[in-house]
Design an enzyme around this catalytic site. Sequence first.
Site, PDB file in Angstrom:
ATOM      1  N   ASN A   9       0.865  -1.185   0.000  1.00  0.00           N
ATOM      2  CA  ASN A   9       0.000   0.000   0.000  1.00  0.00           C
ATOM      3  C   ASN A   9       0.900   1.233   0.000  1.00  0.00           C
ATOM      4  O   ASN A   9       1.528   1.535   1.012  1.00  0.00           O
ATOM      5  CB  ASN A   9      -0.891  -0.045   1.257  1.00  0.00           C
ATOM      6  CG  ASN A   9      -1.696   1.227   1.448  1.00  0.00           C
ATOM      7  OD1 ASN A   9      -1.774   2.070   0.551  1.00  0.00           O
ATOM      8  ND2 ASN A   9      -2.311   1.366   2.621  1.00  0.00           N
ATOM      9  N   TRP A  10       0.953   1.911  -1.127  1.00  0.00           N
ATOM     10  CA  TRP A  10       1.843   3.071  -1.250  1.00  0.00           C
ATOM     11  C   TRP A  10       1.303   4.293  -0.509  1.00  0.00           C
ATOM     12  O   TRP A  10       1.996   5.298  -0.375  1.00  0.00           O
ATOM     13  CB  TRP A  10       2.058   3.426  -2.726  1.00  0.00           C
ATOM     14  CG  TRP A  10       2.927   2.465  -3.473  1.00  0.00           C
ATOM     15  CD1 TRP A  10       3.456   1.288  -3.007  1.00  0.00           C
ATOM     16  CD2 TRP A  10       3.390   2.600  -4.830  1.00  0.00           C
ATOM     17  NE1 TRP A  10       4.199   0.690  -3.989  1.00  0.00           N
ATOM     18  CE2 TRP A  10       4.181   1.471  -5.116  1.00  0.00           C
ATOM     19  CE3 TRP A  10       3.206   3.567  -5.832  1.00  0.00           C
ATOM     20  CZ2 TRP A  10       4.781   1.271  -6.360  1.00  0.00           C
ATOM     21  CZ3 TRP A  10       3.799   3.372  -7.061  1.00  0.00           C
ATOM     22  CH2 TRP A  10       4.584   2.238  -7.322  1.00  0.00           C
ATOM     23  N   LYS A  11       0.045   4.229  -0.090  1.00  0.00           N
ATOM     24  CA  LYS A  11      -0.605   5.384   0.559  1.00  0.00           C
ATOM     25  C   LYS A  11      -0.455   6.614  -0.347  1.00  0.00           C
ATOM     26  O   LYS A  11      -0.452   6.462  -1.566  1.00  0.00           O
ATOM     27  CB  LYS A  11      -0.032   5.593   1.968  1.00  0.00           C
ATOM     28  CG  LYS A  11      -0.115   4.293   2.791  1.00  0.00           C
ATOM     29  CD  LYS A  11       0.107   4.464   4.252  1.00  0.00           C
ATOM     30  CE  LYS A  11      -0.027   3.110   4.949  1.00  0.00           C
ATOM     31  NZ  LYS A  11       0.073   3.197   6.395  1.00  0.00           N
ATOM     32  N   HIS A  95      -9.487   1.135   5.393  1.00  0.00           N
ATOM     33  CA  HIS A  95      -8.171   1.305   6.028  1.00  0.00           C
ATOM     34  C   HIS A  95      -8.314   2.263   7.214  1.00  0.00           C
ATOM     35  O   HIS A  95      -9.086   3.226   7.152  1.00  0.00           O
ATOM     36  CB  HIS A  95      -7.163   1.861   5.016  1.00  0.00           C
ATOM     37  CG  HIS A  95      -5.761   1.809   5.523  1.00  0.00           C
ATOM     38  ND1 HIS A  95      -5.275   2.725   6.427  1.00  0.00           N
ATOM     39  CD2 HIS A  95      -4.753   0.933   5.291  1.00  0.00           C
ATOM     40  CE1 HIS A  95      -4.014   2.414   6.712  1.00  0.00           C
ATOM     41  NE2 HIS A  95      -3.676   1.335   6.034  1.00  0.00           N
ATOM     42  N   GLU A  97      -6.609   4.620   8.234  1.00  0.00           N
ATOM     43  CA  GLU A  97      -6.377   6.049   7.923  1.00  0.00           C
ATOM     44  C   GLU A  97      -7.611   6.672   7.274  1.00  0.00           C
ATOM     45  O   GLU A  97      -7.905   7.856   7.469  1.00  0.00           O
ATOM     46  CB  GLU A  97      -5.129   6.186   7.040  1.00  0.00           C
ATOM     47  CG  GLU A  97      -3.857   5.950   7.855  1.00  0.00           C
ATOM     48  CD  GLU A  97      -2.708   5.337   7.084  1.00  0.00           C
ATOM     49  OE1 GLU A  97      -2.713   5.350   5.847  1.00  0.00           O
ATOM     50  OE2 GLU A  97      -1.778   4.819   7.752  1.00  0.00           O
ATOM     51  N   GLU A 166      -4.898  -4.929  10.927  1.00  0.00           N
ATOM     52  CA  GLU A 166      -3.879  -3.894  11.059  1.00  0.00           C
ATOM     53  C   GLU A 166      -4.112  -3.124  12.353  1.00  0.00           C
ATOM     54  O   GLU A 166      -4.877  -2.137  12.372  1.00  0.00           O
ATOM     55  CB  GLU A 166      -3.958  -2.913   9.874  1.00  0.00           C
ATOM     56  CG  GLU A 166      -3.642  -3.526   8.531  1.00  0.00           C
ATOM     57  CD  GLU A 166      -3.115  -2.474   7.557  1.00  0.00           C
ATOM     58  OE1 GLU A 166      -2.005  -2.662   7.057  1.00  0.00           O
ATOM     59  OE2 GLU A 166      -3.798  -1.467   7.311  1.00  0.00           O
ATOM     60  N   GLY A 172       2.934   2.233  10.924  1.00  0.00           N
ATOM     61  CA  GLY A 172       3.876   3.333  10.765  1.00  0.00           C
ATOM     62  C   GLY A 172       4.648   3.683  12.030  1.00  0.00           C
ATOM     63  O   GLY A 172       5.286   4.726  12.095  1.00  0.00           O
ATOM     64  N   SER A 209       3.895  -2.115  10.316  1.00  0.00           N
ATOM     65  CA  SER A 209       5.352  -2.150  10.525  1.00  0.00           C
ATOM     66  C   SER A 209       5.993  -3.480  10.116  1.00  0.00           C
ATOM     67  O   SER A 209       6.903  -3.965  10.790  1.00  0.00           O
ATOM     68  CB  SER A 209       5.693  -1.799  11.982  1.00  0.00           C
ATOM     69  OG  SER A 209       5.302  -0.470  12.265  1.00  0.00           O
ATOM     70  N   GLY A 230       3.013  -1.224   4.284  1.00  0.00           N
ATOM     71  CA  GLY A 230       2.944   0.199   3.945  1.00  0.00           C
ATOM     72  C   GLY A 230       4.315   0.701   3.565  1.00  0.00           C
ATOM     73  O   GLY A 230       4.777   0.523   2.438  1.00  0.00           O
ATOM     74  N   GLY A 231       4.996   1.316   4.528  1.00  0.00           N
ATOM     75  CA  GLY A 231       6.285   1.966   4.284  1.00  0.00           C
ATOM     76  C   GLY A 231       7.281   1.121   3.500  1.00  0.00           C
ATOM     77  O   GLY A 231       7.931   1.606   2.570  1.00  0.00           O
TER      78      GLY A 231
HETATM   79  P1  13P Z   1       3.263   0.397   7.686  1.00  0.00           P
HETATM   80  O1  13P Z   1       3.743  -0.886   7.068  1.00  0.00           O
HETATM   81  O2  13P Z   1       3.974   1.594   7.170  1.00  0.00           O
HETATM   82  O3  13P Z   1       3.226   0.306   9.180  1.00  0.00           O
HETATM   83  O4  13P Z   1       1.748   0.579   7.200  1.00  0.00           O
HETATM   84  C1  13P Z   1       0.874  -0.479   7.317  1.00  0.00           C
HETATM   85  C2  13P Z   1      -0.357  -0.139   6.579  1.00  0.00           C
HETATM   86  O5  13P Z   1      -1.103   0.728   6.976  1.00  0.00           O
HETATM   87  C3  13P Z   1      -0.626  -0.857   5.329  1.00  0.00           C
HETATM   88  O6  13P Z   1      -1.918  -0.641   4.872  1.00  0.00           O
END
Ligand code: 13P
Length: 252
Positions: A9-11, A95, A97, A166, A172, A209, A230-231
Amino acid sequence: MGRPLIIGNWKMNGSLKGSEALIRSIQSALDAQGEVDLCICPPFTLLSHVGSLLAATEIKLGAQDVYHEDSGAYTGEVSLPMLKEMGCQYVLVGHSERRQYFGENDASVAIKVAATVRHGLTPVLCVGEELATRRANRGEDYVLAQLMAGLSLLEGEVKEIAIAYEPIWAIGTGQAATPLQASAMLRAIYQLARNKVPAGQVRLLYGGSVTPENAAGFLAAEFVGGVLAGGVSLKGESFAQIASLAGSKTYV
Ligand code: 13P
C-alpha cells in the site's frame, strides 16, 4: 490456506517517474516469484501508469479506496467500473487512515465491501484496534465488531475476500504486533468470517510495521496468509525480499 498474498500500500506516495524505478527495483530483486500473489496499490493518479508497468509482470494492481456507486454526481470519487477499467483486481476498504481522517465508518465500509464483491473485485477489508482498546482487553471484541459490520451486506456467492488485521498502534510506528498476537486475532477473524464466506475464499493478512526482518515470523504464524505492507512497499528491494520469503513458505 492457499497461496500467500503480499500487498504493498503506497498510501499518498509515489510519482510517475519514481514508480517506474520502484517497479523496476522490485522486479530485479524478486527471485523467481514462487507460489505467491503480489499486489501493489498506488494512489489513484498512478493506477494507469503503474498498471501498464505491471502488465508484463505477475504483479497485480489494487486501489486504496473506492466509492460504491457506479457513476454520477459524486465529485472527487472513483467507482468500481473505473477501477476495473484500470485493471485493478483488489481494493482496500476501510483502512484505518480512511476511518481516522476521512470519516469512513462501519456502515460505509459495509456498502463498499458488498459493491466490490458485486463487481467481481476482491475487497481487502481492513480492521484493527487502538492501543487503549487492546490494553483494556477489548481488542478482539472491537475488531470482530468491525468485521461483522464490514461483512454484513454481503450476499450471494463471494469468490474471494481478504481481511487485513492492522492494529492501529502498529501502523507506521515501527512497533509491529508479535506473530502470536497477529495469529490469535486472525484466528478469531477467520472463525467469524467463515459464517459469511466459504473458508477457502478468505485470505488473512497482517499489516503494521512489516519489514523484511520480521516478515518471516508473521508468514510462519498460523492463520497468517500474507501481509499488507505500507512503508516497506516503497523500497523495492525490501518489498521483493518479503515477497520472496512468502513465495518460499510451505503451507500445511
Ligand atoms: P506500515 O507498514 O507503514 O506500518 O503501514 C501499514 C499499513 O497501513 C498498510 O496498509
